[in-house]
Design an enzyme around this catalytic site. Structure first.
Site, PDB file in Angstrom:
ATOM      1  N   HIS A  62     -11.330  -5.870   8.314  1.00  0.00           N
ATOM      2  CA  HIS A  62     -12.171  -5.765   7.120  1.00  0.00           C
ATOM      3  C   HIS A  62     -13.454  -4.981   7.380  1.00  0.00           C
ATOM      4  CE1 HIS A  62      -9.566  -9.165   6.079  1.00  0.00           C
ATOM      5  NE2 HIS A  62      -9.933  -9.038   4.828  1.00  0.00           N
ATOM      6  N   GLU A  93       0.820  -1.212   0.000  1.00  0.00           N
ATOM      7  CA  GLU A  93       0.000   0.000   0.000  1.00  0.00           C
ATOM      8  C   GLU A  93       0.848   1.254   0.000  1.00  0.00           C
ATOM      9  OE1 GLU A  93      -0.545  -2.680   1.769  1.00  0.00           O
ATOM     10  OE2 GLU A  93      -2.486  -3.336   0.978  1.00  0.00           O
TER      11      GLU A  93
HETATM   12  C1  LIG Z   1      -1.687  -4.902   4.092  1.00  0.00           C
HETATM   13  C2  LIG Z   1      -2.652  -5.790   3.398  1.00  0.00           C
HETATM   14  N1  LIG Z   1      -3.032  -5.496   2.143  1.00  0.00           N
HETATM   15  C3  LIG Z   1      -3.925  -6.269   1.512  1.00  0.00           C
HETATM   16  C4  LIG Z   1      -4.459  -7.359   2.106  1.00  0.00           C
HETATM   17  C5  LIG Z   1      -5.487  -8.218   1.392  1.00  0.00           C
HETATM   18  N2  LIG Z   1      -4.906  -9.517   1.090  1.00  0.00           N
HETATM   19  C6  LIG Z   1      -5.121 -10.570   1.885  1.00  0.00           C
HETATM   20  S1  LIG Z   1      -4.257 -11.900   1.411  1.00  0.00           S
HETATM   21  C7  LIG Z   1      -3.589 -11.093   0.091  1.00  0.00           C
HETATM   22  C8  LIG Z   1      -2.643 -11.811  -0.798  1.00  0.00           C
HETATM   23  C9  LIG Z   1      -1.504 -12.400  -0.040  1.00  0.00           C
HETATM   24  O1  LIG Z   1      -0.696 -13.161  -0.878  1.00  0.00           O
HETATM   25  P1  LIG Z   1       0.560 -13.950  -0.334  1.00  0.00           P
HETATM   26  O2  LIG Z   1       1.418 -13.069   0.487  1.00  0.00           O
HETATM   27  O3  LIG Z   1       1.181 -14.609  -1.489  1.00  0.00           O
HETATM   28  O4  LIG Z   1      -0.058 -15.025   0.667  1.00  0.00           O
HETATM   29  P2  LIG Z   1      -1.095 -16.200   0.355  1.00  0.00           P
HETATM   30  O5  LIG Z   1      -2.451 -15.633   0.619  1.00  0.00           O
HETATM   31  O6  LIG Z   1      -0.884 -16.632  -1.049  1.00  0.00           O
HETATM   32  O7  LIG Z   1      -0.788 -17.272   1.339  1.00  0.00           O
HETATM   33  C10 LIG Z   1      -4.063  -9.790   0.047  1.00  0.00           C
HETATM   34  C11 LIG Z   1      -3.726  -8.815  -1.003  1.00  0.00           C
HETATM   35  C12 LIG Z   1      -4.045  -7.629   3.425  1.00  0.00           C
HETATM   36  N3  LIG Z   1      -4.526  -8.672   4.113  1.00  0.00           N
HETATM   37  N4  LIG Z   1      -3.152  -6.842   4.041  1.00  0.00           N
END
Ligand SMILES: Cc1ncc(C[n+]2csc(CCOP(=O)(O)OP(=O)(O)O)c2C)c(N)n1
Ligand SMILES: [Mg+2]
Lengths: 340, 398
Positions: free
Chosen positions: A145, A76
């Protein structure tokens, strides 16, 4: 937008009057803005191929390409910090923050750069950028959320902060925010995304930074914004059945506040209840209470009352009905005000 | 194709600087190294169940230990599927599936010693299992009754962190504390920390800062990145030009890519890395190369952004199946064993169902409890006002 075009022939959407959800109205508004100005960019996590987790940007990457709708790295601070650079370079970035609880990694950029560059450069740099933020609770979600962080931003000089509450406003306000030469935090009531309403794409919209009386009444005034507008209108409808006439003002702009219509209303009704999901301490509701008592002191029949989220972290979702103001809590406050 | 190392670090005799920007195809090929994760991938058990050697990492595993790992993986997969089903039935608001990542999590989790510490993100149900946390203890968070009910101090397993990347700095600080407390070195009571995050998380400032801090303070921290190829709808090439494990070098510590679907490899590499950290040679980055076999969460629809071909390919690399093949081939397990594991898995699932549907909603005043460690009369007054209102409402008036 470029100024909203009043000519139905050049209007972005074919039919002048349509019934749309809030979500679709924002989508159409974004599309209209992107069509009107090639410098408008959409950027954020999952906004491209997926169309965003709420599908607000659905179809935009397909139609405008990956150069204008950017699936960004997961950061972000990156989204907002690079939007600043893009804005300096002449673009009009529209950033999506996936959920309000994830805006904080970008908070530094917002407060330190987005808010201050115009002042620091004495207007030599303008930042016509929009930060879209789905906010508020009521969707049964896990932590981070469902929050209402708008007061942090309203508290910060240099930022403009608005919140839409219905499809027509959503359609116009997003375009007006993009058209604004100031950085705008654009709060979207996520639990109202799928509520429908009529959008007239030819009617001249109200100015962006203005509040609006949505329902006139004589016994007390409710002031609110975003997701609580629906709750307040429902409360007013219920009150009417009990013979009470409530006026409802939708603030729409949280910074700057347009309190003229509120003062005017309170001078008539003598009673004010402020309704927000956000906790009350040091908040927009505090600000309204302070200003109204200053401006309407001799008209007030009762102290300004507030119905808000509590000053606690947003609770686990099984408790959110207790946390969030509902019709009963609003009417309870109205009763207290009337009984004063 | 030249290795990613070549095009990202043009030396004095290397290609001209203009060649430094890789093509999109080069990036993707480098990140995925097309087949099994590339030449540098540590693998000890192939998808076909063949035991293979690696020059740097090996593991001497007994039949009993391998049966244990198999059982762990089957049970956490069953628990995961049960929670997913509970969400579908409306008993949970959301579920975050671990399907496909069992070997990464069980290998890492079983490498931890009781006094080590672990910081999960939100998908580490398998690591939680290894820390002695029952799947039922995770359900409340997804049902909306609490924010995770295990005791993070007792289990040495931090609460799930949803804000991407936040926990990495917290883990770095914890590991710094282990070091400051003299828990790093040869002694039997030495400790280390393991921090879990995803491929998407590697773009967050907090993660980069965590790398810097852990390195500057020689913290006993193993960064365990599960590269499941996706961050919701975004593939890894949206986050990095370089294979993720190679980032470690820029921060001054080793990075290793391990076959995240090979529990022997994840266990061997994690054990090694934790021991290095306990000895004072941390930090270390492990990239577990794996695949998110299910949706991002139950709210997600992956058909909008990825091809099922990819899923089919990864099905062939299933983490559990290869262990089963190997156990059978070695005659380390018989039908009775596999049946008993299935029966245990079924019991676990039944227990979860019962627990979940009977989980009581918390009392409303829970909202106000434990917001602060110390007294807060202002909040107490708000709570009392709320309770009075609530009581009046229950009595039929408002
Ligand atoms: C700071 C933040 N930005 C956005 C999100 C929304 N979000 C939740 S999971 C995710 C993707 C995460 O991907 P990754 O780090 O590859 O982990 P995975 O879910 O694949 O285990 C996002 C964008 C969040 N939880 N926190
Ligand atoms: Mg991932």
């Amino acid at each position: 937008m470029a100024a909203p075009t009043m000519d139905p022939l050049t209007s972005a959407t074919p039919a002048a009057k349509q019934t749309l959800t809030v979500a679709k109205a924002i989508n159409n508004g974004l599309r209209a803005a992107m069509e009107a100005d090639p410098k408008v960019l959409v950027m954020g996590e999952d906004v491209g191929k997926l169309g965003g987790v709420f599908r607000i940007t659905d179809g935009l990457q397909k139609d405008f390409g990956e150069q204008r709708v950017l699936d960004t790295p997961l950061s972000e601070s990156g989204i907002i910090g690079t939007a600043v650079g893009l804005a300096i370079r002449g673009y009009r970035p529209v950033c999506e923050i996936q959920f309000e609880g994830f805006i904080f990694p970008g908070f530094d950029q917002i407060v330190s750069q987005v808010a201050k560059l115009h002042f620091r450069t004495q207007g030599r740099i303008k930042l016509p950028m929009v930060i879209r933020v789905p906010f508020g609770g009521g969707i049964g979600a896990v932590e981070h959320h469902s929050e209402s962080p708008e007061s942090y931003f309203a508290h910060t000089a240099g930022l403009k902060v608005v919140a839409c509450s219905n499809p027509a406003d959503a359609y116009w306000m997003i375009q007006q925010a993009i058209d604004s030469d100031d950085p705008v935090l654009f709060f979207e009531p996520k639990r109202r995304y799928y509520e429908k309403g009529e959008v007239d794409t030819t009617a001249a919209p109200a100015p962006l930074y203005s509040s609006r009386v949505l329902r006139t009444g004589t016994d007390a005034t409710l002031v609110t914004y975003g997701p609580m507008v629906r709750t307040s209108l429902d409360a007013a409808a219920a009150a009417e059945e009990e013979g009470r006439s409530l006026e409802v003002v939708d603030l729409r702009s949280l910074s700057p506040l347009d309190l003229g219509p509120v003062y005017e209303s309170v001078r008539r009704t003598g009673r004010l209840v402020v309704v927000t999901e956000a906790p009350s301490e040091s908040s927009i509701s505090s600000e309204i209470a302070a200003k109204v008592q200053q401006e309407c002191f001799y008209s007030l029949e009762a102290p300004v009352l507030r119905v808000t989220g509590f000053d606690t972290p947003y609770p686990p979702s099984k408790l959110e009905e207790d946390f969030l103001p509902d019709l009963d809590r609003v009417l309870h406050a109205v009763d207290r005000s009337l009984a004063w | 194709m030249s290795s990613p190392e070549k095009w990202t670090h043009p030396g004095p005799d290397g290609p001209p600087a203009t060649a430094a920007a890789p093509t999109a195809e080069q990036v993707i090929a480098g990140l995925k190294a097309t087949d099994e994760g590339g030449a540098d991938l540590v693998q000890l058990l192939t998808p076909e169940g063949e035991r293979v050697q690696h020059p740097d990492f090996d593991i001497d595993i007994s039949a009993e230990e391998l049966r244990g790992l198999y059982r762990d993986m089957v049970l956490v997969r069953r628990a995961d599927r049960e929670a997913n089903a509970l969400q579908r039935k409306g008993e949970l608001g959301l579920w975050v599936p671990l399907l496909g990542q069992e070997a990464a999590q069980i290998g890492a989790g079983r490498a931890l010693r009781p006094m080590d510490m672990a910081f999960p993100s939100y998908r580490e149900h398998g690591v939680a299992w290894c820390r002695g946390i029952q799947p039922t203890e995770i359900l409340g968070m997804f049902r909306g009754t609490d924010n995770g009910s295990w005791d993070p101090v007792e289990h040495r397993f931090h609460p799930y962190t949803i804000v991407i990347g936040n926990q990495v700095l917290n883990a770095a600080g914890y590991a710094m504390g282990q070091k400051f407390d003299g828990k790093v070195g040869d002694d039997a009571d030495s400790e280390a920390t393991m921090c879990f995050f995803g491929d998407g998380a590697t773009s967050q400032g907090d993660v980069h800062e965590g790398f810097v801090w852990a390195a500057v303070y020689d913290a006993p921290l193993v960064f365990f990145c599960q590269n499941n190829q996706w961050a919701i709808s975004e593939p890894t090439e949206r986050q990095s030009r370089l294979p993720l494990y190679q980032r470690a070098r820029g921060y001054g510590f080793p990075g290793i890519r391990v076959d995240g679907n090979d529990v022997l490899a994840t266990l061997a590499v994690s054990r090694w890395a934790l021991e290095e950290c306990r000895q004072g040679n941390g930090p270390i980055l492990i990239e577990a190369f794996t695949y998110r076999m299910d949706a991002h969460t139950t709210s997600d629809d992956p058909s909008r952004y990825r091809l099922s071909d990819e899923l089919e390919l990864w099905k062939l690399k299933d983490p559990i199946e290869r262990v089963k093949v190997y156990l059978v081939k070695q005659q380390w397990a018989d039908h009775a064993f596999f049946d008993s594991v299935e029966a245990d898995a079924e019991q676990l699932a039944i227990g979860m169902r019962d627990y979940c549907v009977n989980l009581p909603d918390p009392p409303a005043e829970r909202m106000f409890s434990q917001v602060y460690a110390e007294a807060n009369p202002v909040l107490d007054a708000q709570r009392d006002e709320f309770l009075a209102y609530h009581a009046g409402f229950a009595g039929g008036e408002h």
